[in-house]
Design a protein around this motif. Structure first.
Motif, mmCIF file in Angstrom:
data_model
loop_
_atom_site.group_PDB
_atom_site.id
_atom_site.type_symbol
_atom_site.label_atom_id
_atom_site.label_comp_id
_atom_site.label_asym_id
_atom_site.label_seq_id
_atom_site.Cartn_x
_atom_site.Cartn_y
_atom_site.Cartn_z
ATOM 1 N N HIS A 257 0.999 -1.052 0.020
ATOM 2 C CA HIS A 257 0.096 -0.024 -0.066
ATOM 3 C C HIS A 257 0.757 1.460 0.005
ATOM 4 N N GLU A 258 1.846 1.282 0.821
ATOM 5 C CA GLU A 258 2.931 2.597 1.040
ATOM 6 C C GLU A 258 3.564 2.808 -0.193
ATOM 7 N N LEU A 259 4.103 1.469 -0.911
ATOM 8 C CA LEU A 259 4.953 1.499 -2.260
ATOM 9 C C LEU A 259 4.109 2.275 -3.392
ATOM 10 N N THR A 260 2.790 1.846 -3.270
ATOM 11 C CA THR A 260 1.662 2.053 -4.473
ATOM 12 C C THR A 260 1.337 3.691 -3.995
ATOM 13 N N GLN A 261 1.412 3.993 -3.000
ATOM 14 C CA GLN A 261 0.791 5.577 -2.715
ATOM 15 C C GLN A 261 2.357 6.402 -3.112
ATOM 16 N N GLN A 262 3.335 5.847 -2.964
ATOM 17 C CA GLN A 262 4.602 6.738 -3.498
ATOM 18 C C GLN A 262 4.653 6.479 -4.786
ATOM 19 N N LEU A 263 4.344 5.544 -5.636
ATOM 20 C CA LEU A 263 4.679 5.297 -6.925
ATOM 21 C C LEU A 263 3.890 6.153 -7.885
ATOM 22 N N PHE A 264 2.680 6.426 -7.301
ATOM 23 C CA PHE A 264 1.470 7.293 -8.062
ATOM 24 C C PHE A 264 1.437 8.834 -7.531
ATOM 25 N N ASN A 265 2.390 8.997 -6.728
ATOM 26 C CA ASN A 265 2.713 10.393 -6.220
ATOM 27 C C ASN A 265 3.471 11.229 -7.365
ATOM 28 N N PRO A 266 2.988 12.354 -7.739
ATOM 29 C CA PRO A 266 3.336 13.086 -8.918
ATOM 30 C C PRO A 266 4.639 13.736 -8.509
ATOM 31 N N ARG A 267 4.783 13.934 -7.132
ATOM 32 C CA ARG A 267 6.202 14.540 -6.739
ATOM 33 C C ARG A 267 7.281 13.495 -6.953
ATOM 34 N N ASN A 268 7.009 12.140 -7.016
ATOM 35 C CA ASN A 268 7.809 11.250 -7.251
ATOM 36 C C ASN A 268 8.337 10.856 -8.462
ATOM 37 N N MET A 269 7.731 11.594 -9.474
ATOM 38 C CA MET A 269 7.908 11.388 -10.850
ATOM 39 C C MET A 269 9.392 11.859 -11.176
ATOM 40 N N MET A 270 10.116 11.116 -12.271
ATOM 41 C CA MET A 270 11.542 11.682 -12.233
ATOM 42 C C MET A 270 11.623 12.647 -13.412
ATOM 43 N N ALA A 271 10.706 12.998 -14.094
ATOM 44 C CA ALA A 271 10.545 14.195 -15.061
ATOM 45 C C ALA A 271 9.690 15.208 -14.631
ATOM 46 N N ALA A 272 9.850 16.402 -14.883
ATOM 47 C CA ALA A 272 9.073 17.440 -14.400
ATOM 48 C C ALA A 272 7.730 17.680 -15.148
ATOM 49 N N SER A 273 6.846 16.828 -14.961
ATOM 50 C CA SER A 273 5.498 16.850 -15.653
ATOM 51 C C SER A 273 4.503 16.495 -14.598
ATOM 52 N N ASP A 274 3.552 17.399 -14.269
ATOM 53 C CA ASP A 274 2.653 17.026 -13.270
ATOM 54 C C ASP A 274 1.472 16.087 -13.855
ATOM 55 N N THR A 275 1.465 15.158 -13.449
ATOM 56 C CA THR A 275 0.544 14.037 -13.894
ATOM 57 C C THR A 275 -0.973 14.337 -13.635
ATOM 58 N N SER A 276 -1.207 15.176 -12.629
ATOM 59 C CA SER A 276 -2.575 15.654 -12.362
ATOM 60 C C SER A 276 -3.374 16.580 -13.260
ATOM 61 N N LEU A 277 -2.228 17.032 -14.420
ATOM 62 C CA LEU A 277 -2.756 17.757 -15.656
ATOM 63 C C LEU A 277 -3.201 16.976 -16.743
ATOM 64 N N GLY A 278 -2.709 15.741 -16.908
ATOM 65 C CA GLY A 278 -3.138 14.902 -18.032
ATOM 66 C C GLY A 278 -3.628 13.724 -17.368
ATOM 67 N N LYS A 279 -3.915 12.701 -18.387
ATOM 68 C CA LYS A 279 -4.349 11.369 -18.040
ATOM 69 C C LYS A 279 -3.386 10.306 -18.599
ATOM 70 N N PHE A 280 -3.338 9.079 -17.491
ATOM 71 C CA PHE A 280 -2.718 7.982 -17.891
ATOM 72 C C PHE A 280 -3.407 7.198 -19.071
ATOM 73 N N LEU A 281 -2.519 7.012 -19.874
ATOM 74 C CA LEU A 281 -3.092 6.030 -21.100
ATOM 75 C C LEU A 281 -2.937 4.535 -20.434
ATOM 76 N N THR A 282 -1.600 4.291 -19.972
ATOM 77 C CA THR A 282 -1.473 3.089 -19.439
ATOM 78 C C THR A 282 -0.418 3.269 -18.319
ATOM 79 N N ALA A 283 -0.114 2.234 -17.566
ATOM 80 C CA ALA A 283 0.936 2.545 -16.640
ATOM 81 C C ALA A 283 1.384 0.965 -16.177
ATOM 82 N N SER A 284 2.615 1.041 -15.739
ATOM 83 C CA SER A 284 3.230 -0.441 -15.314
ATOM 84 C C SER A 284 3.770 -0.547 -14.089
ATOM 85 N N VAL A 285 3.866 -1.464 -13.143
ATOM 86 C CA VAL A 285 4.270 -1.083 -11.842
ATOM 87 C C VAL A 285 4.821 -2.654 -11.602
#
Length: 462
Positions: free
Chosen positions: A297-325
């Motif tokens: 649960h904790e890992l999932t919360q961090q993985l989908f947190n926009p602040r932890n993305m390694m490129a400066a792109s705010d995911t809340s301003l767009g939509k995920f087409l797909t994702a892989s964890v």
């Protein structure tokens, strides 16, 4: 075996690559001299699993008294400085010497020098080294390239190599870890030119592009890890953890497998939209590390947190087409993973497109990351990545309108038309991401903007 050939190009690519090989050697118990570490003290994860699929990244040699493992890596630069630093580093002797190829002139932050002049003179020597590595493999799965888009060698020679590899091995997966321009900080004035010309090639010749930028990495180090003065070693360490996590299922046993080909099939709904955001968890400061309970649960919360993305792109301003964890750890339950993925898709429903029903691919590997009981790696195909390209496009247009710095490129044999083509291609890419971000699912289940024909005469709802 499904081997991967690793190529690192330019100063940035070689620095990331060197850290990556340190991480991989630690995971497989390989000492700096290339021998396997059988000591339980220095190699606490000592087991058969470390050597079972080591051929994914290493070649076995038995020239000396003891068996050695040599990275299947080609190190390339147009100036000797960084390659010499890698050579003299802790793991310098583990690399094959004739796979360390460098020129003397340098690219001078000029994409045209890397692609047309200095780089073109050296590219055949590099391709020979790559060909030699491929011929020594049973079944190559693909190529992994580390480079940056802002400089001259990584962008110019890097994209030239991608073009040549794509022509020679069209059926193999070509995956890049590309350091993209940061929103505010820039070390290179002509970065918008280099990045746009590189992106033009990445759209056409590469299967998967993992986008990374230094500013986002700095923010993770300062905000999340509480490092007062992050160094490039800290930044590269984050990138190497992601690189390691993406291929862990190829290298170690697991309950749900993933590899480069599976990633491409599950993450890319349309051929041109193959630019991904990446992330890693857990990320904690040293002070609170001992107080944290690492769970799925904790890992999932961090993985989908926009602040932890390694490129400066705010995911809340767009939509995920797909994702892989990808989760790693001996006690990871596939049921827990499935439950968390379902919860994420329900909780963040507004951040996923409606016309792809099951957007998230998950995989589980039994062998943990070195020093962590459990970890997760995130790869997301989000329409918010258009921010990055739009920003570069805006900077490019401002300079190109006045033909600023253009003579440095035309002097190397480039034509102005290439700039127009690159600008147009990147503009089209931004429009495509915008189109699919706004697409809605019609009542009969067809995606209104997904390229299918409509049975009605009404205009498409985009």
């Amino acid at each position: 075996m499904r081997e991967i050939v690793h190529i690192q190009v330019g100063q940035c690519g070689n620095q990331i690559g060197a850290k990556f090989w340190e991480t991989i050697c630690a995971e497989h118990g390989i000492k700096p001299n290339g021998e396997y570490d059988t000591s339980a003290e220095t190699n606490p994860h000592h087991s058969e699993a470390q050597l079972d699929k080591i051929n994914v990244y290493f070649n076995e040699t038995s020239g000396g008294q003891q068996k050695k493992y040599v990275p299947r890596a080609v190190l390339v630069d147009l100036e000797p400085g960084v390659v010499d630093t890698v050579r003299s580093g802790t793991y310098g002797k583990v690399f094959r010497p004739d796979n360390m190829i460098c020129g003397q002139a340098g690219a001078g932050n000029n994409w045209a020098k890397g692609y047309y002049t200095e780089g073109a003179e050296m590219v055949e020597e590099v391709l020979d080294a790559i060909r030699r590595e491929v011929e020594g493999c049973d079944q190559v799965q693909g190529f992994q390239i580390c480079h940056s888009l802002g400089g001259g060698t990584g962008s110019g020679l890097g994209t030239l190599l991608m073009t040549k590899i794509h022509e020679a091995y069209p059926d193999k997966v070509l995956c890049t870890f590309s350091v993209v321009p940061s929103p505010i900080v820039s070390e290179v004035v002509v970065e918008p030119y280099n990045a746009t010309l590189s992106a033009h090639q990445l759209v056409e010749n590469v299967d998967e592009v993992m986008c990374i930028d230094n500013e986002a990495l700095y923010n993770i180090c300062s905000r999340t890890l509480n490092l007062k003065e992050p160094t490039y070693t800290d930044l590269n360490g984050l990138v190497s953890q992601v690189m390691s996590g993406i291929t862990c299922s190829l290298r170690f046993p697991g309950q749900l497998n993933a590899d480069l080909r599976k990633l491409a099939v599950n993450l890319i709904p349309f051929p041109r939209l193959h630019f991904f955001l990446v992330g890693f968890a857990p990320l904690y400061s040293a002070k609170v590390k001992s107080y944290q309970n690492i769970s799925i649960h904790e890992l999932t919360q961090q993985l989908f947190n926009p602040r932890n993305m390694m490129a400066a792109s705010d995911t809340s301003l767009g939509k995920f087409l797909t994702a892989s964890v990808m989760f790693r750890g001996p006690n990871v339950s596939t049921k827990d993973v499935d439950d968390q993925m379902l919860m994420v898709q329900q909780k963040l429903a507004s951040q996923f497109v409606q016309w792809i029903p099951n957007n998230i691919k998950s995989s589980v590997c039994s062998v943990p990351h070195v020093g962590l009981p459990m970890s997760g790696t995130f790869i997301g195909n989000s329409t918010s990545i258009q921010e990055l390209f739009r920003r570069v496009q805006k900077q490019f247009s401002a300079m190109f309108k006045r033909k600023a710095f253009l003579h440095w490129y035309t002097d190397e044999g480039m034509e102005e038309m290439e700039f127009h083509e690159a600008e147009s291609n990147v503009g089209d890419l931004v429009d495509e991401y915008e189109q699919y971000a706004n697409a809605t699912s019609t009542e009969d289940g067809d995606a209104s903007a997904a390229g299918g024909d409509s049975n009605t005469d009404e205009p498409t709802d985009v």
